[in-house]
Design a protein around this motif. Structure first.
Motif, PDB file in Angstrom:
ATOM      1  N   SER A 107      18.661   1.226  -6.213  1.00  0.00           N
ATOM      2  CA  SER A 107      19.772   0.931  -5.311  1.00  0.00           C
ATOM      3  C   SER A 107      19.397   1.364  -3.897  1.00  0.00           C
ATOM      4  N   THR A 108      20.332   1.142  -2.976  1.00  0.00           N
ATOM      5  CA  THR A 108      20.101   1.535  -1.586  1.00  0.00           C
ATOM      6  C   THR A 108      21.002   2.704  -1.191  1.00  0.00           C
ATOM      7  N   TYR A 109      21.368   3.528  -2.156  1.00  0.00           N
ATOM      8  CA  TYR A 109      22.221   4.688  -1.886  1.00  0.00           C
ATOM      9  C   TYR A 109      21.619   5.544  -0.769  1.00  0.00           C
ATOM     10  N   ASN A 110      22.487   6.098   0.075  1.00  0.00           N
ATOM     11  CA  ASN A 110      22.097   6.873   1.267  1.00  0.00           C
ATOM     12  C   ASN A 110      21.362   6.010   2.289  1.00  0.00           C
ATOM     13  N   THR A 111      21.588   4.682   2.225  1.00  0.00           N
ATOM     14  CA  THR A 111      20.901   3.725   3.108  1.00  0.00           C
ATOM     15  C   THR A 111      19.392   3.947   3.042  1.00  0.00           C
ATOM     16  N   ARG A 112      18.905   3.977   1.810  1.00  0.00           N
ATOM     17  CA  ARG A 112      17.466   4.054   1.558  1.00  0.00           C
ATOM     18  C   ARG A 112      17.006   2.665   1.101  1.00  0.00           C
ATOM     19  N   PRO A 113      16.118   2.022   1.852  1.00  0.00           N
ATOM     20  CA  PRO A 113      15.685   0.665   1.500  1.00  0.00           C
ATOM     21  C   PRO A 113      14.998   0.611   0.135  1.00  0.00           C
ATOM     22  N   LEU A 114      15.097  -0.535  -0.520  1.00  0.00           N
ATOM     23  CA  LEU A 114      14.374  -0.747  -1.772  1.00  0.00           C
ATOM     24  C   LEU A 114      12.873  -0.634  -1.525  1.00  0.00           C
ATOM     25  N   ILE A 115      12.184   0.001  -2.461  1.00  0.00           N
ATOM     26  CA  ILE A 115      10.764   0.264  -2.255  1.00  0.00           C
ATOM     27  C   ILE A 115       9.911  -0.912  -2.725  1.00  0.00           C
ATOM     28  N   ALA A 116       8.643  -0.873  -2.353  1.00  0.00           N
ATOM     29  CA  ALA A 116       7.724  -1.966  -2.673  1.00  0.00           C
ATOM     30  C   ALA A 116       7.342  -1.936  -4.151  1.00  0.00           C
ATOM     31  N   GLU A 117       6.990  -3.120  -4.663  1.00  0.00           N
ATOM     32  CA  GLU A 117       6.393  -3.246  -5.989  1.00  0.00           C
ATOM     33  C   GLU A 117       5.033  -3.918  -5.822  1.00  0.00           C
ATOM     34  N   THR A 118       4.058  -3.465  -6.595  1.00  0.00           N
ATOM     35  CA  THR A 118       2.712  -4.029  -6.531  1.00  0.00           C
ATOM     36  C   THR A 118       2.226  -4.366  -7.937  1.00  0.00           C
ATOM     37  N   LEU A 119       1.323  -5.326  -8.006  1.00  0.00           N
ATOM     38  CA  LEU A 119       0.691  -5.705  -9.270  1.00  0.00           C
ATOM     39  C   LEU A 119      -0.818  -5.676  -9.082  1.00  0.00           C
ATOM     40  N   VAL A 120      -1.493  -5.003 -10.008  1.00  0.00           N
ATOM     41  CA  VAL A 120      -2.949  -4.875  -9.963  1.00  0.00           C
ATOM     42  C   VAL A 120      -3.570  -5.780 -11.016  1.00  0.00           C
ATOM     43  N   LYS A 121      -4.667  -6.397 -10.662  1.00  0.00           N
ATOM     44  CA  LYS A 121      -5.481  -7.130 -11.628  1.00  0.00           C
ATOM     45  C   LYS A 121      -6.937  -6.845 -11.309  1.00  0.00           C
ATOM     46  N   GLY A 122      -7.588  -6.070 -12.175  1.00  0.00           N
ATOM     47  CA  GLY A 122      -8.979  -5.689 -11.929  1.00  0.00           C
ATOM     48  C   GLY A 122      -9.085  -4.825 -10.693  1.00  0.00           C
ATOM     49  N   GLY A 123      -9.859  -5.275  -9.716  1.00  0.00           N
ATOM     50  CA  GLY A 123     -10.088  -4.501  -8.502  1.00  0.00           C
ATOM     51  C   GLY A 123      -9.266  -4.958  -7.321  1.00  0.00           C
ATOM     52  N   GLU A 124      -8.221  -5.738  -7.554  1.00  0.00           N
ATOM     53  CA  GLU A 124      -7.385  -6.180  -6.445  1.00  0.00           C
ATOM     54  C   GLU A 124      -5.921  -5.935  -6.760  1.00  0.00           C
ATOM     55  N   TYR A 125      -5.106  -5.924  -5.724  1.00  0.00           N
ATOM     56  CA  TYR A 125      -3.668  -5.757  -5.919  1.00  0.00           C
ATOM     57  C   TYR A 125      -2.922  -6.672  -4.959  1.00  0.00           C
ATOM     58  N   ALA A 126      -1.670  -6.926  -5.298  1.00  0.00           N
ATOM     59  CA  ALA A 126      -0.803  -7.721  -4.433  1.00  0.00           C
ATOM     60  C   ALA A 126       0.548  -7.034  -4.348  1.00  0.00           C
ATOM     61  N   VAL A 127       1.175  -7.116  -3.190  1.00  0.00           N
ATOM     62  CA  VAL A 127       2.558  -6.659  -3.046  1.00  0.00           C
ATOM     63  C   VAL A 127       3.443  -7.774  -3.585  1.00  0.00           C
ATOM     64  N   ILE A 128       4.184  -7.483  -4.658  1.00  0.00           N
ATOM     65  CA  ILE A 128       4.994  -8.518  -5.305  1.00  0.00           C
ATOM     66  C   ILE A 128       6.479  -8.376  -4.966  1.00  0.00           C
ATOM     67  N   ARG A 129       6.840  -7.320  -4.273  1.00  0.00           N
ATOM     68  CA  ARG A 129       8.134  -7.228  -3.591  1.00  0.00           C
ATOM     69  C   ARG A 129       7.920  -6.355  -2.370  1.00  0.00           C
ATOM     70  N   GLU A 130       8.178  -6.915  -1.203  1.00  0.00           N
ATOM     71  CA  GLU A 130       7.984  -6.167   0.029  1.00  0.00           C
ATOM     72  C   GLU A 130       8.968  -4.996   0.116  1.00  0.00           C
ATOM     73  N   ARG A 131       8.534  -3.937   0.754  1.00  0.00           N
ATOM     74  CA  ARG A 131       9.449  -2.841   1.039  1.00  0.00           C
ATOM     75  C   ARG A 131      10.540  -3.342   1.985  1.00  0.00           C
ATOM     76  N   GLN A 132      11.781  -3.123   1.627  1.00  0.00           N
ATOM     77  CA  GLN A 132      12.893  -3.547   2.467  1.00  0.00           C
ATOM     78  C   GLN A 132      12.913  -2.728   3.757  1.00  0.00           C
ATOM     79  N   THR A 133      13.171  -3.372   4.876  1.00  0.00           N
ATOM     80  CA  THR A 133      13.281  -2.636   6.127  1.00  0.00           C
ATOM     81  C   THR A 133      14.723  -2.191   6.345  1.00  0.00           C
TER      82      THR A 133
END
Length: 423
Positions: free
Chosen positions: A381-407
């Motif tokens: 949640s965004t309780y205390n006006t804390r933005p939702l954090i990022a989610e990442t997915l790793v495959k082998g030696g690389e990763y991708a941000v699959i949900r951006e950190r909310q500003t």
């Protein structure tokens, strides 16, 4: 098994250092492992490879589109409990004929969307819901395939907040009402009875409750068929537990669970549907945070990190245990500390772990919270006006941000000022 391991003294997600991700995108964040997701799905499916089975991933555990697509590419269907989850499943290309719609409070718009999508089946949980689905199907000029979630009144011996199979729980239709509601449904327009459903709870680590529930279910299937009802599929739900805490009882492996299942369903001649969630994704994810302060007061040590209960509420909500360790591998015989790991939220209930013995950490160090792939990001949640954090997915030696950190601007921008307050 998961694919988060220490290599050269640093925690890696598959082949990439977790600290590298932290340096590049900041903290806190969730990190999921593709290899672990694939392995868990494959091991579960292999246990049932000798029967007609369909695995519908319970999306409520983790509904990120990239996680869904990873499992869908292995052949998974979806168990959805909202119109939003249905739309997510459709958008990653899951075949509607592999989508189950569960949940006690389906709305008219959700029912209409599912009927139009021609999903595999509705799991119906009340007579009121049955009447509404019948009416909406008739209005659409279509038939809705339905099964009924039957509550067997079996104690799953799990946490009270994730028990679903006792008569005191809100879910399903009472076992002794089952035959009457099937008889009633058979006379309704727009309804096509195709199966039966049962789900007794989550994080179950004892096979006996499953054994009891499946025995009652198989007996009921026989009686329903004798009464002339077509039961072409039997949905056994999910609920198989995962290991969270070292030293706790080890949950049964899928093959042991499969032995119990097959003992009751082999002779039914029906497609067997499963709705695993937690067991596929929990240990495929971690949450990474940075230490802000180490505070000592009244004989107590608090490690204050930049993640909080709004990012992972399970410890606060369920008294759940997650292993918490530094990202740098502890040195054998090195200094340890006993501390509460807490967040910045203005609540005494804001903690990730209490009275933990762990390698000593200092301000600026990275720590990770294990087994956070299920019911972590989806319950944030965004309780205390804390933005939702990022989610990442790793495959082998690389990763991708699959949900951006909310500003902060994005979060605050969701608010709208009424005309009388403008200016």
């Amino acid at each position: 098994m998961n694919h988060f391991e220490f290599k050269d003294g640093e925690l890696h997600a598959e082949d990439i250092a977790v600290a590298q991700i932290a340096d590049e995108i900041g903290t806190p964040f969730y990190c999921y492992s593709t290899a672990t997701l694939n392995r868990h799905y494959d091991v579960f499916c292999e246990a049932f490879s000798d029967i007609d089975a369909m695995v519908c991933y319970a999306m409520k555990a983790n509904s990120n589109q990239a996680v869904l697509k990873t499992l869908a590419d292995r052949g998974a269907g979806a168990d959805v409990v909202s119109g939003g989850e249905l739309l997510r499943a459709l958008r990653v290309g899951i075949d509607p004929k592999k989508i189950m719609f569960s949940g006690v409070g389906k709305t008219i718009s959700e029912i209409d969307m599912a009927i139009a999508s021609q999903i595999f089946c509705f799991n119906i949980e009340s007579e009121n819901e049955l009447a509404l689905i019948s009416a909406r199907a008739v209005d659409a000029g279509m038939n809705a395939h339905v099964s009924f979630r039957i509550n067997p009144d079996v104690d799953a011996r799990t946490h009270a907040k994730i028990s679903t199979g006792k008569k005191s729980d809100k879910f399903g239709i009472a076992y002794d009402r089952a035959e009457a509601i099937y008889r009633h449904a058979a006379g309704l327009p727009g309804i096509r009875i195709s199966g039966i459903d049962m789900h007794i709870g989550s994080q179950i680590i004892d096979l006996e409750p499953f054994d009891q529930a499946f025995d009652r279910l198989a007996s009921l299937v026989g009686r329903l068929r004798n009464a002339g009802h077509e039961i072409s599929h039997v949905d056994l739900g999910g609920g198989l537990g995962v290991p969270y805490k070292n030293g706790d009882a080890t949950p049964p492996e899928p093959h042991a669970y499969a032995e119990v299942v097959k003992r009751h369903v082999r002779g039914l001649g029906a497609k067997i549907v499963f709705e695993p969630g937690r067991m596929l994704v929990a240990n495929a994810g971690i949450m990474v945070a940075r230490v802000l302060y180490v505070k000592r007061a009244e004989g107590k040590t608090f490690v204050i990190v930049d993640a909080a209960m709004n990012d992972l509420i399970r410890p606060t909500l369920y008294e759940a245990w997650h292993e918490i360790q530094p990202v740098r591998e502890p040195v054998a015989g090195g200094e340890t500390m006993v501390a509460d790991i807490v967040g910045p939220i203005c609540e005494s209930g804001d903690y990730l772990g209490k009275d933990r013995t762990m390698a000593r950490v200092a301000e600026g160090d990275l720590v990770f919270v294990s087994s956070a792939g299920a019911y972590g990001a989806v319950q944030s949640s965004t309780y205390n006006t804390r933005p939702l954090i990022a989610e990442t997915l790793v495959k082998g030696g690389e990763y991708a941000v699959i949900r951006e950190r909310q500003t902060l601007d994005e979060l605050i921008g969701l608010d709208h000022m009424p005309d009388w307050l403008e200016g």
